[in-house]
Enzyme design. Structure first.
Site, PDB file in Angstrom:
ATOM      1  N   TYR A 114       0.824  -1.214   0.000  1.00 22.44           N
ATOM      2  CA  TYR A 114       0.000   0.000   0.000  1.00 22.44           C
ATOM      3  C   TYR A 114       0.859   1.265   0.000  1.00 22.44           C
ATOM      4  O   TYR A 114       0.407   2.335  -0.386  1.00 22.44           O
ATOM      5  CB  TYR A 114      -0.939   0.033   1.213  1.00 22.44           C
ATOM      6  CG  TYR A 114      -2.020  -1.026   1.208  1.00 22.44           C
ATOM      7  CD1 TYR A 114      -2.296  -1.784   0.073  1.00 22.44           C
ATOM      8  CD2 TYR A 114      -2.782  -1.271   2.341  1.00 22.44           C
ATOM      9  CE1 TYR A 114      -3.275  -2.755   0.084  1.00 22.44           C
ATOM     10  CE2 TYR A 114      -3.776  -2.248   2.356  1.00 22.44           C
ATOM     11  CZ  TYR A 114      -4.010  -2.992   1.217  1.00 22.44           C
ATOM     12  OH  TYR A 114      -4.984  -3.947   1.231  1.00 22.44           O
TER      13      TYR A 114
ATOM     14  N   LYS B  98       3.304 -15.604   2.699  1.00 21.74           N
ATOM     15  CA  LYS B  98       3.270 -16.391   1.452  1.00 21.74           C
ATOM     16  C   LYS B  98       4.734 -16.693   1.117  1.00 21.74           C
ATOM     17  O   LYS B  98       5.244 -16.322   0.053  1.00 21.74           O
ATOM     18  CB  LYS B  98       2.563 -15.548   0.362  1.00 21.74           C
ATOM     19  CG  LYS B  98       2.183 -16.308  -0.879  1.00 21.74           C
ATOM     20  CD  LYS B  98       1.027 -17.277  -0.678  1.00 21.74           C
ATOM     21  CE  LYS B  98       0.814 -18.084  -1.941  1.00 21.74           C
ATOM     22  NZ  LYS B  98      -0.071 -19.240  -1.760  1.00 21.74           N
TER      23      LYS B  98
ATOM     24  N   ASP C 144      -3.277 -18.120   2.130  1.00 22.01           N
ATOM     25  CA  ASP C 144      -4.452 -18.785   1.543  1.00 22.01           C
ATOM     26  C   ASP C 144      -5.007 -19.826   2.508  1.00 22.01           C
ATOM     27  O   ASP C 144      -6.214 -19.951   2.694  1.00 22.01           O
ATOM     28  CB  ASP C 144      -4.134 -19.385   0.164  1.00 22.01           C
ATOM     29  CG  ASP C 144      -2.751 -20.027   0.079  1.00 22.01           C
ATOM     30  OD1 ASP C 144      -1.971 -19.910   1.048  1.00 22.01           O
ATOM     31  OD2 ASP C 144      -2.458 -20.659  -0.943  1.00 22.01           O
TER      32      ASP C 144
ATOM     33  N   ASP D 167      -5.219  -6.640   6.166  1.00 19.32           N
ATOM     34  CA  ASP D 167      -6.407  -5.893   5.745  1.00 19.32           C
ATOM     35  C   ASP D 167      -7.508  -6.878   5.352  1.00 19.32           C
ATOM     36  O   ASP D 167      -8.653  -6.802   5.820  1.00 19.32           O
ATOM     37  CB  ASP D 167      -6.005  -5.008   4.545  1.00 19.32           C
ATOM     38  CG  ASP D 167      -7.086  -4.041   4.139  1.00 19.32           C
ATOM     39  OD1 ASP D 167      -8.078  -3.903   4.881  1.00 19.32           O
ATOM     40  OD2 ASP D 167      -6.949  -3.426   3.061  1.00 19.32           O
TER      41      ASP D 167
ATOM     42  N   ASP E 282     -11.008  -8.331   7.727  1.00 17.61           N
ATOM     43  CA  ASP E 282     -12.398  -8.185   7.268  1.00 17.61           C
ATOM     44  C   ASP E 282     -13.092  -9.543   7.264  1.00 17.61           C
ATOM     45  O   ASP E 282     -14.250  -9.665   7.660  1.00 17.61           O
ATOM     46  CB  ASP E 282     -12.454  -7.587   5.854  1.00 17.61           C
ATOM     47  CG  ASP E 282     -12.594  -6.066   5.881  1.00 17.61           C
ATOM     48  OD1 ASP E 282     -12.163  -5.468   6.892  1.00 17.61           O
ATOM     49  OD2 ASP E 282     -13.124  -5.493   4.919  1.00 17.61           O
TER      50      ASP E 282
END
Ligand code: NAD
Length: 355
Positions: free
Chosen positions: A140, A189, A221, A245, A249
């Site tokens: 980001y 990852k 994942d 992030d 959620d």
């Protein structure tokens, strides 16, 4: 105690949920004889409308000189055509970066009385997860490049982490895990990304200083899947900015509603940035049906983590428990036979339980 709090109501449901949190803080101030001064400032879409800038200098100055900041939420379709550097969400990134609040704490707890969308067999012993998300670096904050190569549009986003950016947030996660169940999962990852490999190296090195913390690793994942299949087996998660992030959620929907989660963003000092994890929810803005509990929980986190007011924070948390136990529900967490209340009623009811 005298504390100056920068209050950024923002857009959509931001002002609605903030009003309830302020009622609760005022009740706490009265009960415990504190003096909270609120410094109201603009950011996001409302700031664009009034000043032309998503993050006016006056707001930035205030977040850096007050004791902590509360933020409602920013954004909405109305400002979708703003240039990328003046979109409402840029205000958030600007505040986080300026405050250097690198550790974003996102607790996700399922209240026993509320419904999870998961079947009981998946919920198991309950859900009580702490997600520690790196907040001021990663993709980001990397370069976003648009170019043309071989006659076609190409886009590149850079994800970059330094050792020190990783170790400072990892320290927060190790300390929190120690206070909780002693179990920490690094989500990454590492089978693909160079940044993830660096995260693993740094975190493994640090784990030697935390022999009482059981460190595990999970690919992002798989973590997305385990949050659904075995959320009760997950305690503290440490992860980079974008993964955090998305996962937070996802985790928030397991606890009934995104409106039930507060968050704290902390840096090296005591000054923090506190916001619910939801956005400005334009679809329900102005209808007085938003759930302000996430914002009220964020205020409680501010008292606990930035002001050292443990008793006061406990008092808010207990009042929220009583509100739920007494059968009050906003529309998003409504259940058969419970009492439906409006956003504007929630603060008064919780204040009543504070006494
Ligand atoms: P959102 O979180 O605003 O809403 C997602 C869904 O959850 C909607 O159906 C909404 O009605 C519901 N919801 C959210 N908060 C709720 C609450 N407190 N009570 C009851 N229901 C609630 O996410 P979105 O729709 O993707 O984004 C809307 C805007 O908010 C966008 O402009 C986005 O960029 C912005 N946003 C801001 C922040 C922030 O300020 N921290 C975070 C996320 C999104």
């Amino acid at each position: 105690m005298y504390k100056r709090i920068c209050v950024i109501e923002g857009d959509g449901i931001g002002p609605e949920v903030m009003a309830q949190a302020i009622k609760v803080l005022n009740t706490i101030a009265k009960k415990f004889n504190h003096n909270f001064e609120y410094v109201y400032r603009l950011a996001g879409g409302v700031a664009i409308d009034k000043t032309g800038k998503c993050l006016p200098n006056e707001t930035l100055d205030s977040v850096l000189e007050t004791d902590s900041t509360l933020l409602g939420a920013v954004g909405g379709n109305k400002w979708d055509n703003q240039p990328p550097e003046n979109r409402p969400e840029k205000a958030l990134l600007g505040i986080r970066k300026a405050m250097q609040v690198y550790a974003n704490l996102r607790p996700q707890k399922l209240y026993a009385e509320l419904d999870s969308p998961l079947k009981a067999e998946y919920v198991g012993d309950g859900i009580d997860i702490m997600i520690v998300r790196e907040l001021v670096s990663g993709v980001y904050f990397g370069e976003h490049i648009q170019s043309i190569e071989d006659n076609q549009n190409v886009a590149t986003d850079i994800m970059k982490y330094t050792e020190s950016e990783i170790s400072r947030v990892a320290k927060v996660a190790f300390e929190l895990a120690k206070q909780r169940t002693g179990n920490l999962i690094l989500v990454d990852k590492a089978n693909v990304l160079a940044t993830s490999k660096l995260w693993r190296k740094v975190v493994i090195d640090m784990s030697k200083d935390y022999p009482d913390v059981n460190l595990e690793f999970m690919y992002v994942d798989n973590c997305a899947m385990q949050l659904i299949k075995k959320p009760s087996k997950i305690d503290t998660i440490l992860t980079e900015n974008m993964f955090g992030d998305i996962l937070s959620d996802e985790a928030s929907s397991l606890i009934g509603s995104i409106g039930m989660s507060g968050s704290a963003s902390l840096g090296d000092g005591t000054r923090g940035f506190y916001e619910a994890i939801h956005g400005s929810a334009p679809d329900i803005a102005g209808k007085d049906i938003a759930n302000p509990i996430g914002m009220i929980l964020s205020s409680s986190m501010m008292l606990r983590l930035s002001f050292g007011m443990t008793e006061e924070a406990d008092c808010i948390d207990k009042a929220i428990n009583q509100f739920i136990k007494s059968g009050y529900r906003t529309a998003d967490i409504m259940q058969d036979g419970k009492k439906l209340v409006k956003c504007s009623e929630v603060g008064n009811l919780i204040c009543g339980f504070i006494g």
